[in-house]
Design an enzyme around this catalytic site. Structure first.
Site: not given
Length: 729
Positions: A45, A48, A449, A628, A632
């Site tokens: 969590c 933590c 993109d 892609d 990017d």
């Protein structure tokens, strides 16, 4: 020294995962600083993360700490003299298990093993729970005395070993927290399970009428179900930074007075002369001293076409040399290359994203202390009311712990996420990050993109029908001898056409310019307009025949299916759309006009995309980034939430929060809609949990609920939450 003097085999662009990490460690060692990689299997969590980071930063010699919750790992930057064992002991003193990792041997299968372990414990708990409930039927139906005691002892024989085995994840987490005087969600869970089992055993030994072994087991089962669903959502893919480092070339072909030698890229120094042969990746940043060729920069800049380069042109590590041998002088090596700096940027962005607090994490912050305080108050009040009846007061406290146990809260997010993720998977969207759905529902801007994202990323010849068959036959004969993307597009477009066969001989590809050959004793050329002598005849690829006739081939990058529909849907939702591309201005403007995108930027390099995403975040924007290419990857990691198509590079898919498995971009609009629905269901589940506690807590506090009744009520709330989650479909 001429490039033609060397004919050694091309350097293989092999992949060694973690090579960049190891090299960086060597560089840092010379400065006295280094990174320590740790596995933290017990963190689960936001609290933590905060505990580990704050605790380690207080120690001398620790310069920086980044904890990645999704991967359950930490990167600790330490100064000279600090040993790995010291950091491991420091983490252990904070209440968490820590194991040093070799970055080069990180395994992607750890998450699968953890999920299998959780599934095994869940199965044992479910099997035992059903059997104990069957035994309890006899007691509920009126069994008494020796018969009742026998059923209680059989239930104990099934339940106690099951609790000891199946509830271990909660016990270990609670014990780690208590060792450092800290509370977490697993402390009340463990107390409820242990007290329910202990009270049941005491009642059995004392020949009592009621035992609550089924309550303890059902508690364990439902909590494990929530934890298992959460674990399945945390598919810990390899770091995008590690995938990026894997693209670095491990060896280089270095030139010297003694000839060419293959050396480790770590041994390359600034000003060394290197040969980059056709088909090989550039090993380091540098500048061309000899040779002409074309470079594939699409993975780095998003440019559609290969770029012609010659002496004086800059090269970047990771670019692919396509056609001619090059000699380059190294200008940046090791951690100074653009590719390595990009990996570092992505690593930092991933760590920052892992700090995102889910709704469940935020709700759980105040839950654990409230549950303990409520049970303690109930115990004290009933001790006073009953004049010191410990047994009765403890029953009330156990009932409060069970009835307020965070089953509904624990299931609220995983149940909805699992249903929504399954729905998205059937639509072709794979959810990779546990908080991706919540972040997708919060999007207020979308950035795309161009090449390979909104378009297919491959050129398509659009004017084949306008050209005579005689010219096409010559063009195809020349194009078949080249691996250039436009040559492949010409060959592909000519398939299915009954073209006459021509014999072109002495075909030669001239790197950076085109292909030439001889037809009936005369020269024919296919390539750049200036090279074939056709200035002004066309801006694309031109064919010059033996008689001097010129034929211009025009190309465009075809849109992906659903691209226009997606942009229209986003506008209908009121979401601003931006187009970012490393491609030239003309094709970017043309695509933006076709899709109706007003905000577009061309010629944007990877660091430029990352800077723009960072600016958007600083302005409070929650951006969905869709891309892609390798250019990017940093932007995807910095975005509030990100999507990559399945055709993207491995490093790009790893950096993204979701992966679009099919070609149809319109599924992204469906993803936004389902994410919004999932968020509403999660909030509804929190509401169910709140209403349940408002009713159940007073009932238990006033003594009207036994631990068994509390377990039934708790189970009912969990079932309601799960049923509500199914509405996400």
């Amino acid at each position: 020294m001429s490039a033609t003097e060397y004919h050694s085999a091309a350097v293989c662009p092999g992949c060694i995962a973690g090579e960049g990490v190891a090299r960086r460690a060597a560089d840092d060692a010379s400065l006295g600083a280094r990174d320590i990689q740790l596995s933290l299997p017990t963190i689960h969590c936001a609290a933590c993360i905060s505990t580990v980071e704050r605790g380690l930063m207080q120690r001398a010699g620790v310069e920086d700490v980044r904890v990645n919750l999704t991967r359950k790992r930490a990167t600790v930057r330490v100064s000279a003299g600090v040993e790995t064992a010291d950091i491991v002991r420091a983490v252990s003193s904070l209440g968490y298990e820590a194991q040093p990792l070799d970055a080069a041997t990180l395994s992607a299968g750890e998450s699968d093993r953890a999920a299998r372990d959780m599934a095994m414990r869940l199965g044992v708990a479910g099997f035992s729970m059903m059997n104990v409930m069957l035994l309890s039927v006899a007691v509920w139906s009126g069994a008494s005395d020796a018969t009742r005691d026998l059923f209680h002892w059989i239930s104990a024989a099934i339940a106690l070993p099951t609790i000891a085995f199946s509830a271990q994840p909660f016990f270990r987490s609670a014990l780690s927290a208590l060792k450092v005087a800290r509370l977490n969600m697993d402390v009340p869970i463990s107390l409820a399970i242990l007290l329910a089992g202990a009270m049941s055993l005491y009642e059995t030994i004392s020949h009592g009428e009621h035992a609550y072994f089924d309550a303890a087991l059902s508690l364990t089962f439902f909590l494990l179900a929530g934890r298992y669903l959460d674990q399945k959502m945390r598919s810990t893919a390899r770091s995008a930074a590690a995938e990026l480092a894997a693209m670095e070339v491990p060896v280089a072909l270095r030139l010297s007075d003694d000839g060419a030698e293959t050396v480790s890229v770590r041994d390359v120094a600034v000003d060394d002369l290197l040969m980059v042969q056709p088909g090989a990746r550039v090993p380091v940043d540098g500048v061309i001293t000899e040779g002409n060729s074309e470079l594939d920069r699409a993975f780095l800049t998003g440019e559609t076409d290969p770029v012609a380069v010659g002496p004086g042109a800059d090269l970047k590590a990771g670019e692919v040399n396509l056609t001619g041998a090059l000699i380059m002088r190294a200008t940046a090596v090791g951690g100074d290359t653009l590719l390595h700096n990009l990996a570092e940027l992505i690593s930092n962005a991933e760590a920052a994203k892992s700090r995102y607090n889910t709704l469940a994490d935020r709700a759980a912050r105040i839950y654990a202390p409230a549950v303990h305080l409520l049970a303690l108050i109930g115990f004290i009040v009933w001790m006073y009311v009953t004049g010191g009846d410990v047994r009765h007061a403890l029953n009330i406290a156990v009932a409060l712990l069970i009835i307020t146990c965070p089953c509904a809260l624990g299931l609220a997010v995983p149940a909805v996420s699992t249903v929504a993720s399954g729905r998205l998977f059937r639509l072709g969207l794979l959810v990779k990050h546990p908080s991706a759905l919540e972040r997708l529902a919060e999007v207020d801007e979308v950035i795309f993109d161009k090449t390979g994202t909104l378009t297919r990323g491959t050129p398509v010849c659009t004017n084949m029908a306008d050209l005579p068959d005689s010219a096409l036959s010559v063009a195809v004969a020349l194009a078949e001898a080249s691996g250039h993307p436009r040559s492949r597009a010409i060959v592909e477009a000519a398939r299915g056409r009954d073209l006459p066969r021509v014999r072109v001989t002495d075909i030669v590809e001239v790197p950076g310019f085109g292909v030439e050959g001889t037809l009936n004793g005369a020269q024919v050329r296919l390539g750049r307009a200036q090279w074939v002598g056709a200035e002004g005849a066309g801006s694309g690829t031109v064919l010059r025949l033996a008689d001097g006739a010129l034929h211009d081939f025009r190309f465009e990058d075809a849109l992906r299916p659903g691209a226009a529909g997606l942009i229209a849907a986003l506008k209908a939702r009121g979401l601003p759309v931006t187009l970012l591309s490393g491609d030239a201005e003309a094709p970017v403007r043309s695509l933006a006009d076709d899709l109706g995108i007003d905000d577009w930027h061309a010629g944007v390099l990877p660091d430029g995309k990352a800077d723009l995403l960072r600016q958007r975040a600083e302005a409070g924007k929650r951006v969905l980034m869709v891309g892609d290419g390798l250019n990017d990857t940093a932007a995807l990691a910095l975005a509030h939430v990100s999507i990559a198509p399945a055709s993207a590079l491995e490093a790009t898919r790893v950096a993204a929060d979701l992966v679009l498995m099919g070609a149809d971009l319109s599924k992204i609009a469906d993803g936004l809609r389902i994410a919004g629905s999932a968020r509403r269901r999660i909030l509804e589940n929190f509401g169910v949990a709140a209403v349940y506690n408002m009713i159940a807590v007073p009932v238990a506090f006033l003594g009207f609920a036994t631990p068994l009744a509390a377990a039934i009520a708790m189970s009912s709330s969990s079932i309601i939450v799960s049923l509500n989650a199914l509405r996400t479909r």
